[in-house]
Each structure stands twice: as structure tokens, then as C-alpha cells.
Design an enzyme around this catalytic site. Structure first.
Site, mmCIF file in Angstrom:
data_model
loop_
_atom_site.group_PDB
_atom_site.id
_atom_site.type_symbol
_atom_site.label_atom_id
_atom_site.label_comp_id
_atom_site.label_asym_id
_atom_site.label_seq_id
_atom_site.Cartn_x
_atom_site.Cartn_y
_atom_site.Cartn_z
ATOM 1 N N CYS A 104 46.189 21.654 20.513
ATOM 2 C CA CYS A 104 46.678 20.836 19.401
ATOM 3 C C CYS A 104 47.503 21.683 18.441
ATOM 4 C CB CYS A 104 45.495 20.150 18.716
ATOM 5 S SG CYS A 104 45.979 18.767 17.691
ATOM 6 N N HIS A 107 42.038 17.722 23.180
ATOM 7 C CA HIS A 107 41.018 18.685 22.751
ATOM 8 C C HIS A 107 39.907 18.778 23.797
ATOM 9 C CE1 HIS A 107 42.041 19.394 18.431
ATOM 10 N NE2 HIS A 107 42.634 18.214 18.533
ATOM 11 N N GLU A 117 37.561 20.808 23.995
ATOM 12 C CA GLU A 117 36.265 21.173 23.397
ATOM 13 C C GLU A 117 35.526 19.942 22.879
ATOM 14 O OE1 GLU A 117 39.069 21.348 21.852
ATOM 15 O OE2 GLU A 117 38.858 21.205 19.667
#
Ligand code: ADP
Ligand code: MG
Lengths: 230, 80, 748, 80
Positions: A87, A204, A206
Site C-alpha cells: 500500500c 494488504h 497482513e
């Protein structure tokens, strides 16, 4: 596995990256403040996390690329070290010239936060070598400026040398305008450099690495990088 | 010494803001607007130096930071 | 007015500072002399309604504020509640109504910034935000601009801060057309033994200013011309403050670093009334005094007067006290984050705040009388004259001739359609805590390193409050508790934001007093003590008051969660599961309902009453059902009634639509049965072979449980006393999902 | 017909972006930059009408949509 996560002023996914690298993959993580002049020795992977470095003022990533640590990140990448920008990290890598192109304002001019399907476009990368080409992953995006732009010949170059990592698609894996959330050229959601060691992506991973959260598809990408056993 | 800098999206780059403004104007009844581009305007106050150096300095500032030449063009003027 | 008896100021000047004649006398008494202009400015802000709660305090005292887990109730910057494992949550809600009407993006953004500072000033890291919004009708010329601006402001600030916005509510009603509401809630996590207070302790300790520079932002007070204000200076005062989330993010991280290393003795954000309020309150709470030197304050503009510096409401600033040995460490932390940091004063034992500027003493006032003994009023109240008119509804004039068409219309209406258009603009996933985010009945945020999660929800049906403020306010609390039950969380505390009209009107004061009564009863009965809140009065424009809007945010705790525990959901999950209602199926009323608003454009009738024992039982049962994994879905029946709730159960999850076949009978008309609204009802679904366990639990609590159908198919079929509708799932979903975006006029 | 519009944050209003750019320039070694303000630059192509009307139209466009006068000032020029 030693992972360095760089914190810029305004980074806000740095804690999330530390947490997932440590608790999901058992990696050792090191916090690196942007004012440091060099990365700690023994680092295997550098992550530039998401967030709003310098408030996204001027252009996303424009000010962060001049943070003192970035010189060593560029050197590290030049030596073939693995760098992942997620990002805002992707935006910084583009501004720093480590990846081609730029991320401009979403076509809708609105921030978009939601889990979206993305298609794996190549298996010739650390991140995707264990996945099948064409596999659809559901991973959240959260950005205001995720609209990938590069000149036509740059995009063709990326395609010709198999540097496109991920494309926005439908749940069925179809890449179309309707499945493009932000207006990105050729639905590009993630790319790598020609050396295949610097990666940038708007989604993302994560945020999609643990069962209680939106999905665990992001874990498969990170696993390629961090080598953890799933 | 003052520098006035205009940074615009390059012609081949999609300009979502410009397009939104055009639509916004049209919906307000301004349908004679054919084309809109939205860029940035930056005003700097510099410690006064000679004009020549100032110009060169601002040029470098633009190249390094104020504009991203992958997507943007810039022009500027310097006045004392 | 001669009764001001001031030798220096005209009565206009005093009046423009918002002081009544009595208050002026009181101010003179406190000073022991006439206050000077700077001091008058200080009285003005400290005794404003906003800072002093002078009209509301008598009533606020009636709210229950204690509970087994409450560590800190009202009085500090935010309340704190123990959640075990050495942790506590700190939360509060604030309004930013007026600024958001003037400039929606910046007004809402600075509202979010303000409430976050209230939270991290306590030592907590903000982990989740909610918001409650009210606008005029969606087709009102200003609404679209206001809505899109407010949403982009909330998102812009919260996203940049890296704090997820995980829920909220939005309603549209003509009474808000001239006065929108923007209420922002934030919750933070803090070690229970490391809570910081806004107290200036330790005589001789330095007082330190940190954060953004001070500009001429938000100085109200004197608009009059007087020697100290030439017109030019007045023009330089911006009417709107611009939020700078980048600075606030750095301020947050810097402050958390101080807390971590115990480098602070007391700290307070500068909110309304800026430096003045924080100085007086910090000294007042600690029983100390402060000597403040304005020449040390970092300024954004030149030529600012003492009056302006003290009353500026510039954002992203804090005041803190540490020990002299700690100053250098504190300074180093702020340097690291490139933030201003200036020692600007000293803690004294005088009990007075003494301010100097350019070598001159400009203020010398006692701290605590200003902060703690502000004037208090018990304003007269009486029911509105038109109350009977409001409560009159000819129900025969509003019945449904076409149940299906009315369902479709309600599902796509601005008040009932999906809020995805809004919450997609909020980062609701950052920090990796969001097990249930916006779109759920309540948000559920896991707490790292524990088996716990915190639930939170914000609610208020202001139409009901207009027709019956006491029942409406009680139902707001009850809805919050019910929403928490749907995600398996038990209430541990609540905060409120009481938005009302002009308190000097007896009917507004009556609405206020009644609402407090209802809230107090419900909070006590449902174990949700109020730990803090905010009052916003004078919400009226051109003589039109807003609907009374006592917004309530209830916070709950869920324990015993593992990674494998399924996330609670409002959506049906499997074919052939049984659908049931916990609580009475019948008894919904059309008074004040969405249906009546949709049919007649009116808000009228007698709204539902709050049956607190039924609420308690319903919530207790559902909470335990969800916690025990005995149900696959749980969804509160709220605005729009049972039919709308059932429709939501079929499509609340993207790409996961499951129909149902529902039937029941009763004594009401079909319109009432389908669209009537009431509290204490929750739709659940569970596998058929789980019925015994569900039934046993309902019996244990003495709750009503009614089986009404089965999950399955690609249609929603609902039949009541033989009146039946068949709704297509895709049709319903697309109307519901796109309703708000379409009304705003955008594609998504 | 072309209109060039500059929209700037009003002088008294905080301009966090300008301040961030100033600090950024300073850290790049440009420490002679005293003050930075960042605004927007909008270029419109209009169906050609008379200059006078065009000016009045653009003025209205700015007031209605292009600038937010609560926090921004604008100026513009029209050329054919
Ligand atoms: N302003 C908002 N911001 C974020 N989420 C919102 C907002 N308004 C509504 N939502 C979300 O949309 C969903 C529906 O809201 P609402 O109809 O008020 O729910 P309920 O009736 O269950 O309380 C909830 O999950 C709520 O959190
Ligand atoms: Mg609600």
C-alpha cells in the site's frame, strides 16, 4: 528469518506487519525508524508498511522516499535484497524509482476499504512460487490512491517480462473493468522489479493472515517471502 | 523572493479529479465545459538570492520533490 | 442593562461574552475585583454551556455512573472500564455538529481528532471509532454535500490515524436539514494500572506545551470592536479549523512513548477553549496553581494577543506536566517526531492561574472556582404544547396495500438501506482487530494477547425520542445492549452524546429531562453505567429544533474467544436451519415507525415503550446463545420492523444469500405484523437438531422463543395469517445495497 | 476559450500540506525556503463565448464548486 519493518512518520500498518511476521510466521522482526541511516545487519527482508507517511501530503510517498533510511533500502535492493512495499509502501517504492509507474487517486476519488479478489499472474516470484497461476485470492485493500499508472510501453514491458504479480478480478478470476476497484491500468494490483526482488502491492496481505479476520489468503503470499511453515 | 509553481497531470495520464470536476460542473448546468484538468499550485517564499540561481534552485526542487515526472509536468515563475 | 455595574465594560461586551448579569456578579466575586478583558474571555469560555454543562448538570447527576468494572467515571477526559488481564478500555463520544454544518469535511475531521485526543490523553491507544450522523432529507439541496463531506472528513482523519472506524449510524429527517449532527466515538486500550489524569501535580514541576503551533483558530468570544481588536485582526480569525491528522498521528505516537516510559505526571488535550481550559482544569483537579508564560507558546502567526493565545482552539495540541529531571527526555521524544515542545509554565501551590505575556501579568484567577464551581441552572421545563398532536396517528390511513412493494421501498430508502457506501470509505480493518466490523449489529474488536474482544455500538431512534423522549432514550440504551448480545458481548459501560435544541425553551428542557430519566432507568436495569459523555444544546436553526437525539454508545466485553470461534453474524448461514424470534413476535407498533414515515411523510403516533425486563431477558438469552455457539446468526429487529430484519438476514453478507420460508399467525393486522416496530426482539437461526439446547436456554431465562420458519431457497417467503409475500433475493439485495449510493447519486 | 484558476488555502487557515512540503524541502537541504502554501490549479476549456460572460461564468463556477470559500481563496484568468 530477520524482517525489518520501516516506520515512517505516519506509517500505520507497521505494528500489524510486525505482529503477523512474528506471530504467524515466527520471524524475528526489527523496528527501523526512518531517520536511521542504515538497515541493521543480517536483515533478510525489508517491509515498507502501509499508512499515510507524511500525511500523504503533496503526493503519496513523495516525502517518505527522502527519509534517511531510504538510501540504504535502495542499496539493499541493489544488492538483491528482498523488499516488499504494501500500500503506502508500494507508493514509496514507485516514488523512489525502485518500481516503475505511480499510484494516483482512485477513479471514484473516494477511499476504498474492502476485501477484493485478486488473481495470481505469475509463479516466478518468491511470493507466488507455491501458488498456481490464475489462483484467486481475497485480500483487503484500503487506499485513496491505488490507481496504478504507467506509460503504455512500461506496462507492456512489465507484462512481457512477467513482472505483474496480481490483478484485480472477479471472484471467478475474470479480469474486467467491472472488477477494477480503482481504475488501475490493466487492473494491476501488484508488480515486481526486473530483478524480481522488489515487490509492491496495494492489497494488504497482513490483514488476511489469520482465521478470525477477513480471510487467510494473504498468508500464502507472505509465506513465500518469509518461508514459514503453514 | 517568490516562486509560483504549477504541477499538472501529463496529457496521457488519466485525471480522475478533472473528470469529476467536469461532471460536477455539468450537473450544475455548465455544459459548455469541454475539458478540465486539475493540478497543484505551490507558492514558495525563498530567501532572496539572485534570480538566476533561484530559477535553477526551483527547477531542482520540482524535479526532485514537487513534481513526479512519471505522471506530471511542471512550470514555474520566480519573482522578487 | 445597568445591573452589570461594570466600570470598564459596556453591557454589550459582557453579553457578547455570554455572561448573564448574575454570572458577571459571580465573576467579580470570584476575582475579588472586576476581571480584565482577557479574564472576561476566560470566564466566557469556561462558563459556556459547552464547557460548564450549566443547564444539564442537575439532570446528568441522575445517570448511574458506577459499576463493578468502572475504574473512572465522568469528570476526567474519558471514562475507563476494567476488562481484566490487567487491561482497561477508555471511551467517550463527542459532538461536532455546528462546525460540520459550516464545513462538513473539516468539521467532521476535527471532531474525530478531538475525541481521539480525549482518549490518548488518558494513556490509551485508540483502537476503534464509531460515529452517529443526522442529516436533512436526502433530497434536500444541501444534504448530499454535507453527507459526502462529513464522511470524507471522518474517513480522512481516522484512516490517516490508523484507527479503524468500525460502525455507526446515519438517519435522515427534515428536522436536521438546518442543523446536522456529527457525533464521534472513540475507544482506546490502556493498561489498567497506567492511566494518566489531567492533573497538574507537584509544586515546582514544569508545564509543557506540545503539538501544533497556536493560530487564531476558533476564537469566538468578543466579536465587538474594542481597543484590543482592530477589524483587521478579527478578519484574520478563520471560522473553520483545518484538521491535520498527520500531526495528530505523530502526537499520538510521541505521547504513547512518554506513557510507556513514565515520563508524564499529568496530561490533558487542548480541546474547546484550548489552553485556558486545560490550564484551569489541570490545576483545578490537582488543587494546585499554574504560572503560565505566553511568550513561550509556539505561534503560527505573529502579533497574537494574550486573549487570542489563551482562547485559540487550534487542533492537535496537548499540555503536560512532568518532573524537572524528565524535561530533557520529554523534549527528545518530541524532537524525534518533529513536533514542537515548549516549557511554558510551572506548577505552583497558590491555587491560582497566573498568566504573563510580554512581561506583563494578564491573568490572575483562582483555578478551581472557575473549573469546578461554574454556574448551574435548573431550567424550567414543561411538555411541548403540540405533544398530543405529535402522538396522534390515524393508523387506518397507513396500511399496506402491497406488502412486497412496501418492503422493496423500505429496503432502498435512505434510512434503511445498506451503509456500505459510507463505511467502504472508512478503513475498518487496520490494527488487525476487527472480527466484526461495520455491517454487523455491533462491532467486535479482538484484544491481542487475550481471549477477549470488545463490542461497541451506537444507537438512537430520534423519531421515537421526539414522540416520547423517555421511552425513546431507554430504547436507545436497550438497542445497544441488544446489538451487543448479537455479537455475544456483555455490556460494561456506556457513553452518550445528548443533542437537543435550545434549553431555554421549557419544552426542550422537558425533552432533555425525560430523556435522562429514560436513559438512567435503562442503564441501571441493563447494567450499562454511563462513564462520560457530552451535551450539545442549542441545536436549532430558524426556530426549528432538531429531534431530541440522545445518542448512546454501549461498550461490551466478550470473553473465551479462540481463533477457531466463529465470528458472530446477522446472516443466515445454512440451508434447513430453523429461524426463530427471541422475545415476543407480536406487539410492534406503527407509531413513529419508518413505515409511517415512508407512507405519510410524517413522524407521528405513539412509539413503542421500553419493557426493561423483556429487554434484559432477551439480551441475556441471545448473548449466551451466541457465546455458546448455539446459533448460526442473530440479528436485532429494529427500524423497519420484522420483515426488514428478515430481509437483512438473507443478504447481509456479500455473495452469500440464503432465502427462508417464514410463517406465523397473530391478532395484528398484516401491516403491523410486518412493519410494526418494538424493542426486545431478536431473530436467530440454528440447526434443527440444536433446537433442544436453544429451547432449554430460553426456558432458563423465562424468555419467549417462537419458531417462525426455515432457512433455504433463493427467495424470502413470508406469510402471516395467510397474507404472504415472495421476495426475490437478488432484487432485495441490490435495492438494499445500492439504496443509499443511488440516493446520493453515485455509482459504487 | 481557456480559464486558469488558482485555489489556495486562505492565509489565516492552517495549511498542513504546505508545512510538510517546507519541512521536506528543508531536509533536502533547501533551507532558504521560508514559507510554502499548496493549493490547486484548475484548467478549463470552455465553449467560446464573449470574454465578459466567460469571466462571470468562471467566477460563479469557483464560488459554487471549484473553491470552498470557507477555507480557500481563488483567482483566475480567462483567455481565448
Ligand atoms: N456512519 C456510519 N459509519 C460506519 N458504519 C455505519 C454507519 N452508519 C451505519 N453503519 C453500520 O451499518 C450497519 C447498520 O446500521 P443500523 O441500521 O444503525 O444498525 P442497527 O439497526 O443494527 O443498529 C451497522 O453495522 C452500522 O455499524
Ligand atoms: Mg441502529
Amino acid at each position: 528469518m530477520n524482517v525489518a519493518v520501516v516506520t515512517f512518520p505516519g506509517s500505520n500498518c507497521d505494528d500489524d506487519c510486525h505482529y503477523v511476521c512474528r506471530s504467524v510466521f515466527g520471524a524475528t522482526t526489527i523496528q527501523v525508524w526512518h531517520k536511521e541511516k542504515s538497515l541493521p545487519s543480517g536483515v533478510d527482508v525489508v517491509i515498507l508498511p502501509g499508512g499515510f507517511s507524511y500525511g500523504d501530503y503533496l503526493r503519496t510517498g513523495a516525502l517518505a522516499r527522502f527519509s534517511p533510511i531510504m538510501e540504504d533500502v535502495v542499496r539493499f535492493a541493489g544488492r538483491g535484497g528482498t523488499v516488499l512495499g504494501i500500500c503506502n509502501g508500494f507508493q514509496i517504492l514507485c516514488e523512489a524509482g525502485l518500481l516503475p509507474g505511480a499510484l494516483i487517486r482512485n477513479q471514484s476519488l473516494r477511499f476504498i476499504c474492502e476485501s477484493v479478489p485478486v488473481r495470481v499472474e505469475t509463479t516466478e516470484s518468491q511470493l507466488t512460487s507455491a501458488l498456481e497461476k490464475g489462483r484467486v485470492l481475497h485480500i483487503p485493500i484500503a487506499h485513496m490512491d491505488g490507481n496504478y499508472f504507467a506509460k503504455e510501453d512500461t506496462v507492456r514491458g512489465l507484462e512481457d517480462s512477467d513482472q505483474v504479480l496480481l490483478r484485480y478480478c472477479t471472484s471467478e478470476g475474470e479480469v474486467s473493468d467491472a472488477s477494477n476497484p480503482n481504475g488501475s491500468c490493466a487492473n494491476i494490483a501488484g508488480i515486481m522489479n526486473s530483478g524480481r526482488n522488489v515487490f509492491g502491492m496495494m492489497p494488504h496481505p497482513e490483514r488476511a493472515s489469520e482465521t478470525p479476520l477477513s480471510s487467510i489468503d494473504g498468508r500464502e503470499l507472505l509465506a513465500g517471502l518469509l518461508g514459514g511453515s503453514l | 523572493m517568490k516562486a509560483k509553481i504549477i504541477v499538472m497531470p501529463r496529457a496521457e495520464v488519466l485525471d480522475p479529479q478533472g473528470e469529476a470536476v467536469r461532471q460536477g460542473l455539468a450537473s450544475l448546468g455548465y455544459d459548455g465545459v469541454r475539458h478540465v484538468r486539475v493540478g497543484r499550485y505551490v507558492e514558495l517564499e525563498l530567501d532572496s538570492t539572485e534570480d538566476m540561481t533561484a530559477s535553477a534552485t526551483v527547477q531542482r526542487m520540482c524535479e526532485q520533490l514537487l513534481a513526479n515526472e512519471v505522471i506530471e509536468d511542471f512550470e514555474f515563475s520566480v519573482e522578487s | 442593562m445597568s445591573d452589570y455595574q461594570s466600570s470598564q465594560f459596556t453591557s454589550e461586551i459582557i453579553e457578547e461574552h455570554g455572561l448573564s448579569p448574575d454570572e458577571w456578579v459571580r465573576a467579580v466575586e470570584i476575582c475579588g475585583r472586576e476581571p480584565n478583558l482577557v479574564e472576561l474571555g476566560i470566564f466566557s469560555v469556561m462558563w459556556s454551556e459547552h464547557c460548564s454543562y450549566k443547564s444539564s448538570k442537575v439532570h446528568l447527576k441522575r445517570l448511574p455512573t458506577e459499576g463493578p468494572r468502572v475504574l473512572l467515571g465522568p469528570g476526567e477526559n474519558a471514562g475507563v472500564v476494567d476488562i481484566g488481564d490487567g487491561l482497561a478500555v477508555c471511551f467517550k463520544m463527542e459532538s461536532h455538529n455546528h462546525p460540520s454544518f459550516i464545513e462538513p469535511h473539516q468539521g467532521a475531521a476535527t471532531g474525530v481528532g478531538g475525541i481521539m485526543r480525549d482518549i490518548f490523553t488518558m494513556g490509551a491507544r485508540p483502537i476503534a471509532s464509531l460515529n452517529s450522523l443526522r442529516f436533512g432529507p436526502i433530497d434536500h439541496p444541501r444534504t448530499r454535500h454535507l453527507l459526502t463531506g462529513v464522511v470524507s472528513g471522518i474517513g480522512g482523519y481516522g484512516n490517516c490515524m490508523g484507527v479503524p472506524t468500525v460502525g455507526g449510524e446515519v438517519q435522515f429527517h427534515e428536522k436536521y436539514a438546518g442543523n446536522i449532527l456529527v457525533n464521534a466515538f472513540n475507544l482506546g486500550l490502556v493498561p489498567a494500572n497506567r492511566i494518566f489524569l489531567g492533573q497538574a501535580t507537584g509544586v515546582g514541576n514544569p508545564v509543557i506545551y506540545v503539538g501544533s503551533k497556536t493560530g487564531r483558530d476558533g476564537i469566538h468570544g468578543a466579536t465587538m470592536a474594542s481597543e484590543s481588536f482592530d477589524d483587521e485582526a478579527l478578519e484574520k480569525r478563520p471560522t473553520v479549523q483545518v484538521g491535520d491528522p498527520f500531526t495528530e498521528k505523530r502526537l499520538l505516537e510521541a505521547c504513547l512513548e512518554l506513557f510507556e516510559r513514565n515520563l508524564v505526571l499529568g496530561i490533558q488535550d487542548m480541546g474547546a477553549a484550548g489552553l485556558t481550559c486545560s490550564t484551569f482544569e489541570m490545576a483545578g483537579r490537582a488543587g494546585t496553581g499554574i504560572n503560565l508564560h505566553l511568550d513561550a507558546i509556539p505561534l503560527r502567526e505573529s502579533g497574537m494577543t494574550a486573549y487570542e493565545i489563551l482562547l485559540s482552539e487550534s487542533q492537535e495540541r496537548m499540555l503536560l506536566v512532568c518532573s524537572p529531571e524528565q524535561v530533557e527526555s520529554v523534549r527528545a521524544v518530541f524532537e524525534k517526531w518533529d513536533l514542537d515542545c515548549a516549557v511554558c509554565g510551572t506548577v505552583t501551590n497558590t491555587g491560582r492561574v497566573v498568566v504573563t505575556h510580554h512581561g506583563e501579568q494578564v491573568v490572575d484567577l483562582p483555578a478551581s472556582p472557575l473549573a469546578d464551581n461554574a454556574p448551574m441552572y435548573d431550567r424550567p421545563y414543561a411538555p411541548p404544547e403540540d405533544l398530543e398532536v405529535r402522538r396522534t396517528l390515524d393508523e387506518s390511513s397507513c396500511h399496506s396495500d402491497d406488502l412486497l412493494a412496501d418492503l422493496y421501498a423500505l429496503l432502498s430508502s435512505p434510512n434503511l438501506s445498506s451503509r456500505r457506501f459510507i463505511y467502504r470509505q472508512y478503513d475498518h480493518m487496520v490494527r488487525l482487530g476487527t472480527r466484526v466490523g461495520p455491517g454487523g449489529d455491533a462491532a467486535l474488536i479482538r484484544i491481542p494477547g487475550t481471549d477477549k474482544a470488545v463490542g461497541m455500538t451506537v444507537d438512537c431512534n430520534s423519531r421515537w425520542c421526539w414522540l416520547d423522549p423517555r421511552q425513546g432514550a431507554a430504547l436507545a440504551v436497550a438497542e445497544g445492549v441488544r446489538n451487543l448480545a448479537c455479537v455475544g458481548a456483555e455490556p460494561v459501560g456506556a457513553t452518550d452524546c445528548l443533542n437537543f435544541g435550545n434549553p431555554e425553551r421549557p419544552e426542550i428542557m422537558w425533552e432533555f429531562a425525560e430523556a435522562i430519566t429514560g436513559m438512567a432507568e435503562a442503564c441501571a436495569a441493563l447494567d450499562a453505567p454511563i462513564t462520560g459523555g457530552n451535551v450539545s444544546l442549542y441545536n436549532e436553526t430558524d426556530g426549528v429544533s432538531i429531534l431530541p437525539t440522545p445518542t448512546v454508545a454501549v461498550v461490551g466485553l466478550r470473553e473465551g474467544l479462540s481463533d477457531e470461534s466463529p465470528n458472530p453474524s446477522s446472516a443466515f448461514r445454512s440451508n434447513d436451519s430453523v429461524v426463530a424470534v427471541v422475545g415476543k413476535v407480536a406487539g410492534g407498533t406503527l407509531g413513529g415507525s419508518e413505515f409511517v414515515l415512508h407512507k405519510t411523510g410524517r413522524t407521528a403516533g405513539i412509539p413503542p415503550s421500553c419493557d426493561l425486563s423483556a429487554e434484559k431477558v432477551t439480551s441475556d438469552v441471545v448473548r449466551e446463545l451466541v457465546q455458546g455457539g448455539l446459533v448460526e446468526s442473530a440479528h436485532d429487529v429494529s427500524d423497519g420492523g420484522l420483515l426488514v430484519a428478515l430481509a437483512e438476514c438473507t443478504g447481509a453478507h456479500h455473495g452469500h444469500h440464503l432465502g427462508a420460508d417464514i410463517a406465523w399467525t397473530g391478532d395484528e393486522t398484516p401491516t403491523q405484523a410486518f412493519f410494526g416496530e418494538a424493542g426486545a426482539r431478536i431473530v436467530v437461526s440454528f440447526p434443527a437438531d440444536g433446537y433442544g439446547a436453544v429451547q432449554a436456554l430460553a426456558e432458563k431465562y423465562g424468555a419467549t422463543l417462537t419458531l417462525i420458519g426455515t432457512v433455504g431457497g433463493d427467495r424470502l417467503i413470508v406469510s402471516y395469517n395467510g397474507h404472504s409475500i415472495t421476495a426475490d433475493l437478488d432484487e432485495m439485495y441490490s435495492r438494499w445495497d445500492q439504496g443509499l449510493a443511488n440516493a446520493v447519486g453515485v455509482n459504487q
